[in-house]
Design a protein around this motif. Structure first.
Motif, PDB file in Angstrom:
ATOM      1  N   LEU A  72      33.644  41.950  36.427  1.00  0.00           N
ATOM      2  CA  LEU A  72      33.689  41.445  34.982  1.00  0.00           C
ATOM      3  C   LEU A  72      32.169  41.968  34.461  1.00  0.00           C
ATOM      4  CD1 LEU A  72      35.664  38.249  35.074  1.00  0.00           C
ATOM      5  CD2 LEU A  72      36.197  40.229  33.948  1.00  0.00           C
ATOM      6  N   LEU A 128      49.316  36.385  35.391  1.00  0.00           N
ATOM      7  CA  LEU A 128      48.325  37.600  35.423  1.00  0.00           C
ATOM      8  C   LEU A 128      48.969  38.764  35.859  1.00  0.00           C
ATOM      9  CD1 LEU A 128      45.064  35.815  36.831  1.00  0.00           C
ATOM     10  CD2 LEU A 128      45.693  36.105  34.297  1.00  0.00           C
ATOM     11  N   CYS A 151      37.525  44.401  34.173  1.00  0.00           N
ATOM     12  CA  CYS A 151      39.011  43.985  34.251  1.00  0.00           C
ATOM     13  C   CYS A 151      39.012  42.820  33.327  1.00  0.00           C
ATOM     14  CB  CYS A 151      39.443  43.517  35.620  1.00  0.00           C
ATOM     15  SG  CYS A 151      38.248  42.092  36.345  1.00  0.00           S
ATOM     16  N   GLU A 152      40.329  42.603  33.161  1.00  0.00           N
ATOM     17  CA  GLU A 152      40.857  41.399  32.071  1.00  0.00           C
ATOM     18  C   GLU A 152      40.532  40.158  32.632  1.00  0.00           C
ATOM     19  OE1 GLU A 152      44.666  40.300  29.453  1.00  0.00           O
ATOM     20  OE2 GLU A 152      44.763  41.789  30.859  1.00  0.00           O
ATOM     21  N   LEU A 153      39.763  39.250  31.742  1.00  0.00           N
ATOM     22  CA  LEU A 153      39.786  37.700  32.046  1.00  0.00           C
ATOM     23  C   LEU A 153      40.836  37.106  31.156  1.00  0.00           C
ATOM     24  CD1 LEU A 153      38.602  35.180  32.956  1.00  0.00           C
ATOM     25  CD2 LEU A 153      36.963  35.364  31.102  1.00  0.00           C
ATOM     26  N   ARG A 154      41.528  36.335  31.392  1.00  0.00           N
ATOM     27  CA  ARG A 154      42.561  35.606  30.615  1.00  0.00           C
ATOM     28  C   ARG A 154      42.306  34.057  30.735  1.00  0.00           C
ATOM     29  NH1 ARG A 154      48.481  37.220  31.403  1.00  0.00           N
ATOM     30  NH2 ARG A 154      48.763  36.131  29.572  1.00  0.00           N
ATOM     31  N   THR A 181      44.716  43.076  36.312  1.00  0.00           N
ATOM     32  CA  THR A 181      43.568  42.124  36.213  1.00  0.00           C
ATOM     33  C   THR A 181      42.883  42.031  37.412  1.00  0.00           C
ATOM     34  OG1 THR A 181      44.973  40.336  36.481  1.00  0.00           O
ATOM     35  CG2 THR A 181      44.703  40.801  34.065  1.00  0.00           C
ATOM     36  N   ASP A 222      41.069  38.138  44.126  1.00  0.00           N
ATOM     37  CA  ASP A 222      41.043  37.786  42.575  1.00  0.00           C
ATOM     38  C   ASP A 222      41.393  36.345  42.879  1.00  0.00           C
ATOM     39  OD1 ASP A 222      43.975  36.944  43.292  1.00  0.00           O
ATOM     40  OD2 ASP A 222      44.372  39.100  42.983  1.00  0.00           O
ATOM     41  N   THR A 265      35.768  32.696  25.455  1.00  0.00           N
ATOM     42  CA  THR A 265      35.832  34.039  26.364  1.00  0.00           C
ATOM     43  C   THR A 265      34.549  34.545  26.748  1.00  0.00           C
ATOM     44  OG1 THR A 265      38.065  34.523  25.424  1.00  0.00           O
ATOM     45  CG2 THR A 265      36.766  36.473  26.453  1.00  0.00           C
ATOM     46  N   ARG A 290      33.083  34.912  30.364  1.00  0.00           N
ATOM     47  CA  ARG A 290      32.259  36.106  30.953  1.00  0.00           C
ATOM     48  C   ARG A 290      30.940  36.128  31.328  1.00  0.00           C
ATOM     49  NH1 ARG A 290      35.727  40.446  30.391  1.00  0.00           N
ATOM     50  NH2 ARG A 290      37.362  40.377  29.173  1.00  0.00           N
ATOM     51  N   TRP A 327      40.578  42.089  40.522  1.00  0.00           N
ATOM     52  CA  TRP A 327      39.113  41.873  40.475  1.00  0.00           C
ATOM     53  C   TRP A 327      38.537  42.338  41.752  1.00  0.00           C
ATOM     54  CZ3 TRP A 327      36.411  36.533  39.120  1.00  0.00           C
ATOM     55  CH2 TRP A 327      35.003  36.725  39.028  1.00  0.00           C
ATOM     56  N   THR A 329      41.715  36.216  36.808  1.00  0.00           N
ATOM     57  CA  THR A 329      42.026  37.386  36.755  1.00  0.00           C
ATOM     58  C   THR A 329      42.740  37.829  38.269  1.00  0.00           C
ATOM     59  OG1 THR A 329      39.870  37.847  38.577  1.00  0.00           O
ATOM     60  CG2 THR A 329      39.592  37.728  36.107  1.00  0.00           C
TER      61      THR A 329
END
Length: 369
Positions: free
Chosen positions: A292, A280, A296-299, A284, A240, A209, A213, A286, A261
């Motif tokens: 980032l 997603l 927002c959330e990165l999965r 999330t 996104d 992660t 990122r 973008w 995202t």
């Protein structure tokens, strides 16, 4: 002689009566047995709401009264009476899906339909993006983008596949979606060696992660610069992305890294059944305002494929279509038999449905024997 004249007149009168009976049989309202109907399915090409239905004798113009973009036109018999009703929910579409009635307007225009792919040893990749029916009717451009690219800086040959969706109302969202894919490839290539080591050594999820990122920070900066260049607000350059890193080469089981995202979805098609492997959400999404790593959330998730599997990346709108049972069966039947050629993939993806007017974008990875 008189007898012969009477016979001739009788035959003539009988013939006229037979002819009159036949003509009456062809009159309107004679009954359903005398009316042969043709059903022609057409797509409304533009905002003028008029359809031309080709017939054996002439053209019939039909004014479409409602908001439907796809209609069923019934042309019964020689009277050319036309009734208009909604089209079936789903069906295979002709190739191409539709010919636009006009080119897209605006400075952010792009090709109506794009397809690409390659056979990379046992891994076959196909990607396509089609402009939605609503965008065609309104002369708007496609807002989605996709990318398939090998990353040269990775120690092992590695394929990057990505799909991106721009804000449907953003003035520069199509450019943002394309930039997102291109910048993602550049940034991941810049961190190729540590990423490859982490993936090969099965490092902790936290380590992967952090690397992703760091790589994606430059991609978020690219979107910010795009907004500054066009003096556009956040919504106009929002997009996104969903992507997968796939090592190439011969292997009994291939390990992919799926990341993203936004609202995209990754599916695994195995033995004719669909399995979501990364979903997603709107939280999330973008944008430059939520860039980032903090915004927002990165999965991400590892996915293993074996021969016969198909890994499918698609935008959120396309995922909603695939979740429909009729669409899921249509694509599963087409794709479980093996990878098609490029035009075949485009045709299989261009199924006709009255339930969606949005852009359709996806990338598929076939694991062959």
């Amino acid at each position: 002689m008189e007898t012969l004249v009477y016979v001739v007149l009788s035959v003539s009168l009988a013939g006229n009566a037979l002819l009159l009976w036949a003509v009456r049989r062809r009159r309107p309202g004679a009954g359903p047995a005398e009316v042969a109907e043709r059903i022609v399915r057409v797509e409304v090409p533009g905002p003028e709401r008029v359809v031309q239905v080709p017939g054996p004798e002439r053209m019939v113009k039909v004014e479409i009264p409602g908001p439907e973009r796809i209609v069923r036109v019934e042309v019964p018999g020689p009277e050319r009476v036309v009734r208009v009703g909604p089209a079936p929910e789903f069906g295979p579409g002709p190739f191409p899906l539709a010919v636009p009635g006009a080119l897209a307007l605006g400075r952010d225009g792009v090709h109506d339909t794009v397809v690409d792919g390659a056979d990379l040893g046992p891994l076959h990749v196909r990607g396509g993006s089609l402009r939605g029916g609503r965008h065609r009717a309104d002369q708007r451009f496609r807002r989605d983008a996709f990318l398939t690219r090998t990353l040269p800086e990775f120690p092992r040959p590695t394929l990057l596949s990505a799909v991106a969706a721009g804000n449907p109302l953003g003035l520069w969202s199509r450019t943002a979606a394309e930039l997102l894919c291109e910048s993602l490839g550049t940034q991941l290539d810049a961190f190729a060696k540590p990423l490859d080591t982490a993936l090969a050594d099965d490092a902790s999820p936290e380590t992967v992660t952090d690397l992703l990122r760091t790589a994606l920070r430059g991609t978020a900066n690219s979107l910010e610069r795009l907004g500054h260049r066009h003096q556009a607000d956040t919504r106009d350059v929002s997009a996104d992305v969903l992507a997968v890193l796939s090592p190439l080469g011969e292997t009994p089981v291939r390990r992919h890294l799926v990341l993203g995202t936004g609202t995209g979805v990754a599916f695994l098609l195995r033995d004719g059944a669909w399995h979501p492997v990364l979903e997603l959400s709107e939280s999330t999404a973008w944008s430059p305002g939520r860039a980032l790593p903090a915004g927002c959330e990165l999965r991400h998730r590892s996915v293993h494929t074996r021969p016969g599997d198909v890994l499918v990346l698609c935008t959120g709108a396309t995922a909603e279509l695939i979740r429909r049972p009729d669409v899921a069966k249509h694509l599963a039947d087409a794709w479980t038999v093996g990878s098609p050629d490029l035009l075949g993939f485009l045709q299989q993806s261009a199924f006709r449905t009255a339930a969606a007017d949005t852009d359709r974008t996806l990338v598929c990875l076939w694991e062959t024997a």
